[in-house]
Design a protein around this motif. Structure first.
Motif: not given
Ligand SMILES: [Zn+2]
Length: 292
Positions: A195-205
């Motif tokens: 989840m934490l790693a996916a949240l970081a991915l989610e922030k990319t354009p």
């Protein structure tokens, strides 16, 4: 010099095209993508590769055929780029007539149709038979920004390859830095770390994210090969450690299911899925596919 490096990014796509070129390359190909320049560049490289006379990786960029293709003077390469114009049945007839003649220089002839979605239905119907049973020396590359505008009968005759969306080009290193924590979390079966790693991915354009997810698919494909102990150089060397760890904890069949799921997710992002849906897809959905 004409080469696959002329097109930035698209690592996984270029790798599958190189693989296909080392075997029996399909005679009818549909390249899709939203970037007309990228499509044209890749079509030229692919046409050069099909015509290249080198015994090694193609296009070699240096043989006479490659140089003629690069200069746009190859007699066996028909490049059709009429911009936004409608492509009518007389063009289809001209293509058929050209392809009835055996190649001038080598053993093959290539027809590239840029903006293939502009072929009107009559022109598409006139080309159907040609696309289905081309003469052994004839190859077709249809490059389309809107492949869905082509008749289903035409699409079904083509082997399909898709370019990453324009602006999605992301370097392998950037993508690996984003994806390594995620893949490590999956391999460790830790849903909250996923989840934490996916949240970081989610922030990319959004467009970058689509490119990154394409690289995730390449890493998953590597993991499938590792899980099946198939000798194959990795598509994503920068993520080899993570792909190997994944291959130890997730069976190949489930990795393939994740691969398909990421493909579906890329489609949803293209259709403007909400960011939260992306995180959920990468977290609980992937966890369920892998482990439940
Ligand atoms: Zn060559």
């Amino acid at each position: 010099m004409i080469s696959f490096d002329s097109l930035p990014g698209n690592t996984a796509l270029k790798s599958s095209l190189r693989n296909a070129l080392s075997g029996r390359f399909p005679q009818t190909v549909l390249l899709s993508g939203d970037d007309p320049d990228g499509l044209k560049t890749l079509s030229c490289v692919l046409a050069a590769a099909i015509l290249c006379e080198s015994g090694g990786p193609r296009p070699c960029g240096t043989c006479l055929s490659c140089r003629k293709a690069e200069q746009g003077v190859h007699p066996d390469l028909m490049m059709i780029d009429a911009g936004d114009e409608e492509l009518k049945v007389d063009l289809a007839r001209r293509i058929k007539a050209e392809n009835a003649i055996v190649p001038n220089d080598g053993a093959r002839r290539v027809t590239v149709i840029c903006h293939a979605q502009n072929l009107n239905p009559m022109a598409q119907n006139a080309l159907l038979k040609e696309l289905e049973e081309p003469p052994g020396y004839a190859f077709f590359i249809l490059a389309a920004e809107q492949p869905d505008a082509l008749l289903q009968t035409v699409r079904s005759r083509c082997t399909k390859f898709a370019l990453a969306p324009a602006g999605a080009a992301v370097s392998d290193e950037e993508a690996a830095a984003l994806l390594a924590p995620y893949l490590a979390a999956v391999a460790a079966q830790r849903e909250e770390r996923m989840m934490l790693a996916a949240l970081a991915l989610e922030k990319t354009p959004r467009r970058t994210l689509m490119g990154v997810l394409g690289i995730l698919q390449a890493a998953l494909r590597d993991a499938v090969f590792f899980a099946k102990a198939l000798p194959q150089p990795p598509l994503q060397p920068a993520l080899e450690t993570e792909a190997r760890a994944l291959a130890r904890t997730v069976p190949a069949s489930r990795l393939l299911a994740v691969y398909d799921w990421i493909g579906e997710l890329i489609g949803r992002i293209g259709r403007n899925a909400a960011a939260a849906a992306v995180t959920c897809a990468l977290t609980s959905d992937v966890y369920r596919i892998c482990f439940l």
